[in-house]
Design a protein around this motif. Structure first.
Motif, PDB file in Angstrom:
ATOM      1  N   ALA A 187       0.846  -1.207   0.000  1.00 22.68           N
ATOM      2  CA  ALA A 187       0.000   0.000   0.000  1.00 22.68           C
ATOM      3  C   ALA A 187       0.879   1.255   0.000  1.00 22.68           C
ATOM      4  O   ALA A 187       0.575   2.238  -0.694  1.00 22.68           O
ATOM      5  CB  ALA A 187      -0.939  -0.017   1.209  1.00 22.68           C
TER       6      ALA A 187
ATOM      7  N   ASP B 182       2.419   1.591  -3.523  1.00 21.37           N
ATOM      8  CA  ASP B 182       1.397   1.991  -4.504  1.00 21.37           C
ATOM      9  C   ASP B 182       0.921   3.421  -4.287  1.00 21.37           C
ATOM     10  O   ASP B 182       0.469   4.085  -5.227  1.00 21.37           O
ATOM     11  CB  ASP B 182       0.201   1.023  -4.460  1.00 21.37           C
ATOM     12  N   SER B 183       1.026   3.910  -3.036  1.00 20.60           N
ATOM     13  CA  SER B 183       0.564   5.284  -2.754  1.00 20.60           C
ATOM     14  C   SER B 183       1.514   6.322  -3.351  1.00 20.60           C
ATOM     15  O   SER B 183       1.189   7.499  -3.411  1.00 20.60           O
ATOM     16  CB  SER B 183       0.489   5.507  -1.236  1.00 20.60           C
TER      17      SER B 183
ATOM     18  N   GLN C  84       4.214   7.321  -1.932  1.00 16.12           N
ATOM     19  CA  GLN C  84       4.844   8.051  -0.819  1.00 16.12           C
ATOM     20  C   GLN C  84       6.364   8.027  -0.860  1.00 16.12           C
ATOM     21  O   GLN C  84       6.998   8.967  -0.409  1.00 16.12           O
ATOM     22  CB  GLN C  84       4.431   7.357   0.490  1.00 16.12           C
TER      23      GLN C  84
END
Ligand code: NAI
Ligand code: ISE
Length: 336
Positions: free
Chosen positions: A138, A141-142, A144
């Protein structure tokens, strides 16, 4: 109605999956078991009070009228024949890793499943079901930490038995990274090199341990995985993703922090069964729910094939010391 399961192979993970299907998960019932060691199969039926029938071999069990779906948890070299037989019988099958011990074997399974016309196979790659890996994915995929540039990973076991050979560091152990890192990055591998550091004195004479596997992906991400199967101190899985603007690490399994005898410490698990216990539960529950809903999902025969193509190249790289190309054919639309 519970899903009626037949289990082929009642060794370590076979018993563990039988325990979870009969005591932890919902919606299934183990009605048939077999093992080449029939006494072991009979003991498991009795220990877990299954009331299941013991079949003389895997093929008889697959054909049994009351068996609706299969768990294949026997030794790796036997997986291909049982998965192919399950597909021929039109029965959904959860097959422990590796799907087959060679890419050619996995390809035969892929072709049989496509010819059948509907997904029947889920491969026992449990790490994509692990909460830690899901959290790490996650973050990637974000965006960040930006695009992933490098991964530093380790797969360490405290020790292995006499029958564990150098190539099993790939087919049995690294195979988990070959699957989960491909999933984590949504990328495929293009090359691999294997290098051998100084050998540990704790490994038996025939085994080269540790090894470092250097992979490159199609997008140019570089991955190093240390496989060290006699590290003594614990079962330790590490994954650090270095991105353009930050670093993300796989979380450590949650353990009580201890202040005692002038030390601050966290226990390290010793056993793969404990380290991924929740992930195994979730993957098998997903299989049971999927079959009952008429759609098998999760890691597919294609994922098993992709991992095996990479594993074959890793073994060539172990033997040659060279950089070996990894050439995965185009994914069939069936697995889109
Ligand atoms: P194990 O050696 O404890 O058990 C294997 C069992 O299969 C034995 O009882 C053996 O007698 C039986 N067997 C072998 N050939 C057979 C045949 N033709 N028909 C019926 N039974 C047969 O091994 P373990 O650790 O349970 O591993 C089994 C499989 O599960 C392997 O492919 C292994 O790589 C995989 N595995 C996966 C794990 C994971 O994290 N997903 C963890 C441990 C194992
Ligand atoms: C074993 O078969 C497994 O699958 C474990 O998850 C892995 O850590 C170990 O190295 C293998 O031998």
């Amino acid at each position: 109605m519970s899903l009626k399961l037949g289990v082929i192979g009642t060794g370590a993970i076979g018993q563990d999956h039988i325990r979870r299907c009969s005591q932890t998960l919902l919606g299934s019932q183990v009605v048939a078991v077999t093992d080449i060691n029939l006494a072991s199969a009979a003991k498991v039926v009795s220990d877990y009070k299954l009331g299941a029938e013991v079949y003389p071999d895997g093929h008889a069990l697959i054909k049994a009228a009351d068996v609706e779906a299969l768990l294949v948890t026997s030794w790796g070299p036997s997986h291909e024949e049982f998965v192919l037989a399950a597909i021929a019988a039109g029965k959904p099958v959860f097959c422990e890793k590796p799907l087959a011990v060679t890419a050619a074997g996995c390809r035969r399974i892929v072709e049989a499943e496509i010819a059948h016309g509907k997904r029947l196979v889920q491969v026992g790659f449990m790490r994509p079901y692990d909460a830690g890996y899901q959290a790490l994915k996650a973050v990637i995929d974000s965006g960040q930490i930006g695009e992933p540039l490098m991964l530093h990973c380790a797969h360490r076991n405290p020790r292995v038995g006499e029958n564990y050979k150098t190539d099993m560091a790939i087919t049995d152990t690294l195979i988990h990274e070959l699957d989960v890192l491909r999933w984590l990055l949504a990328d495929d591998y293009v090359s691999v090199q294997v290098v051998f550091p100084r050998k540990t004195s704790k490994a038996l004479a025939h085994l080269r341990d540790p090894q470092v596997v250097l992979l490159e992906t199609a997008r140019g991400t570089r991955i190093d995985v240390e496989v060290f199967v006699n590290c003594q101190y614990g079962y330790d899985i590490q994954c650090e993703v270095v991105g353009e603007s930050g670093i993300a690490r796989l979380p450590e399994p949650s353990q009580v922090q201890l202040r005692s005898e002038a030390k601050l410490s966290n226990a390290i698990l010793m056993d793969w069964k404990e380290r991924f216990i929740a992930a195994y539960d979730v993957e098998l529950q997903a299989f049971i729910d999927g079959v009952r809903a008429g759609r098998v999902g999760g890691p597919s025969a294609w994922d098993g094939f992709a991992a095996a193509v990479a594993a074959d190249a890793c073994i060539q790289a172990q033997n040659s010391g060279q950089i070996v190309k990894i050439e995965l054919p185009e994914r069939p639309g069936f697995y889109a």
